[in-house]
Motif scaffolding. Structure first.
Motif, PDB file in Angstrom:
ATOM      1  N   ALA A   1       0.833  -1.211   0.000  1.00 21.05           N
ATOM      2  CA  ALA A   1       0.000   0.000   0.000  1.00 21.05           C
ATOM      3  C   ALA A   1       0.868   1.261   0.000  1.00 21.05           C
ATOM      4  CB  ALA A   1      -0.931  -0.001   1.205  1.00 21.05           C
TER       5      ALA A   1
ATOM      6  N   VAL B   1       0.092   4.730  -2.580  1.00 20.56           N
ATOM      7  CA  VAL B   1      -0.952   5.367  -1.758  1.00 20.56           C
ATOM      8  C   VAL B   1      -1.789   6.301  -2.643  1.00 20.56           C
ATOM      9  CG1 VAL B   1      -1.384   6.835   0.237  1.00 20.56           C
ATOM     10  CG2 VAL B   1       0.539   5.276   0.261  1.00 20.56           C
TER      11      VAL B   1
ATOM     12  N   ILE C   1      -3.497  -7.340  -3.181  1.00 17.49           N
ATOM     13  CA  ILE C   1      -3.991  -7.071  -1.819  1.00 17.49           C
ATOM     14  C   ILE C   1      -5.379  -7.692  -1.628  1.00 17.49           C
ATOM     15  CG2 ILE C   1      -4.622  -5.252  -0.183  1.00 17.49           C
ATOM     16  CD1 ILE C   1      -2.488  -3.489  -1.446  1.00 17.49           C
TER      17      ILE C   1
ATOM     18  N   ALA D   1      -4.919  -1.767   3.985  1.00 16.04           N
ATOM     19  CA  ALA D   1      -4.074  -1.436   2.831  1.00 16.04           C
ATOM     20  C   ALA D   1      -4.921  -1.059   1.618  1.00 16.04           C
ATOM     21  CB  ALA D   1      -3.172  -2.614   2.495  1.00 16.04           C
TER      22      ALA D   1
ATOM     23  N   VAL E   1      -4.621   2.443  -0.494  1.00 10.38           N
ATOM     24  CA  VAL E   1      -4.334   2.486  -1.939  1.00 10.38           C
ATOM     25  C   VAL E   1      -5.388   3.320  -2.671  1.00 10.38           C
ATOM     26  CG1 VAL E   1      -4.215   1.099  -4.042  1.00 10.38           C
ATOM     27  CG2 VAL E   1      -3.049   0.331  -2.000  1.00 10.38           C
TER      28      VAL E   1
ATOM     29  N   SER F   1       1.064   2.514   9.520  1.00  2.31           N
ATOM     30  CA  SER F   1       1.454   1.143   9.151  1.00  2.31           C
ATOM     31  C   SER F   1       1.926   0.366  10.382  1.00  2.31           C
ATOM     32  CB  SER F   1       2.570   1.175   8.103  1.00  2.31           C
ATOM     33  OG  SER F   1       2.162   1.885   6.970  1.00  2.31           O
TER      34      SER F   1
END
Length: 277
Positions: A57, A61, A73, A91, A95, A163
């Motif tokens: 991710a 982003v 993902i 994630a 994204v 994260s």
């Protein structure tokens, strides 16, 4: 034999993020790193597998145009390890953050029904849905300018912190420390281009918006955008896009065409379109 309990914040998991942070600045490195992450996901220990979706991710982003990243993902969201599934769901939200991406939104809706009886995972799905539609599609979480030339350290720090928090989602976010999610606010910036005059009054000018071209080191005056469309400000800039003024009537007081931009009238302007074709 007793099942081995893995630590939530393992040094290998943090090192996994480091791979993304090194490669996220340029396109080719990001694509190669995505392949490395797939190998990690297949062969590494649980702490690393939990951080792989978040590392992927970080590479893209607010940039859901990369189909391979979203598809990879999405597969991880149904993993047997619930921690991996939660990381993958968050994630997905990162994204597609602030893009209203229809494919990711549909994927999250199906996940909401799939995890309807798992309140912890369902919370992660709702969080990701909120990120996808953040600011009704007017904000971005990306730590880079739309044309990917300049990094915002504050946004990058916020994303790195989030994260790390998601590595122990159940202990922190589903525990007493849910307010740590407010760190995401530091990563949010408007992705529109608004032009103002020298008295800070809204000013409508025509701009060309197209995909950014890397012209570093090229001689002469090469084209900086390709496949452009002409719009009147304010306009929305997607990831990888760049804007330039269509006429010479105004001169920008900033070298970067994004956010709120102040223009001043060009004293040498004589009328007609510019020669910046």
């Amino acid at each position: 034999a007793a099942r081995k309990e893995w630590p939530m914040l393992d040094k290998q998991a943090v090192a996994t993020f480091g791979v993304a942070l090194v490669a996220m600045g340029e396109e080719l490195g990001a694509e190669m790193t995505a392949r490395t992450y797939l190998h990690m996901f297949q062969y590494c220990d649980p702490p690393v597998r939990r951080s792989v979706p978040l590392g992927l991710a970080l590479l893209s982003v607010s940039s859901p145009m990369k189909k391979t990243v979203i598809d990879t993902i999405s597969k991880m969201t149904h993993d047997a390890d619930q921690e991996v599934a939660i990381s993958a769901i968050v994630a997905l939200g990162l994204v597609a953050g602030g893009t209203n991406n229809a494919k990711v939104a549909a994927s999250l809706r199906s996940l909401a029904s799939y995890y309807a009886k798992e309140p912890g995972v369902l919370f992660a799905v709702r969080l990701a849905q909120g990120l996808v539609h953040a600011g009704k599609g007017l904000v971005t979480l990306s730590p880079y300018h739309p044309d990917r030339t300049l990094c915002h350290p504050l946004s990058l720090a916020a994303l790195t912190a989030i994260s790390h928090i998601c590595l122990d989602f159940k202990g922190l976010v589903l525990g007493k420390y849910h307010f740590l999610l407010y760190l995401l606010v530091a990563a949010m910036r408007p992705r529109f281009l608004v032009t103002l005059d020298e008295e800070l009054k809204p000013l409508q000018v025509t701009v060309r918006v197209g995909m950014a071209v890397d012209v570093v080191g090229q001689a002469g005056q090469p084209k900086t955008i390709t496949g452009f469309q002409t719009h009147t400000t304010p306009v929305l800039l997607s990831m990888g896009e760049r804007a330039e003024l269509a006429t010479d009537e105004y001169v920008a007081l900033s070298s970067h065409m994004e956010g709120i931009l102040i223009l001043k009238r060009n004293p040498e302007y004589e009328g007609g379109l510019s020669d910046k074709k």
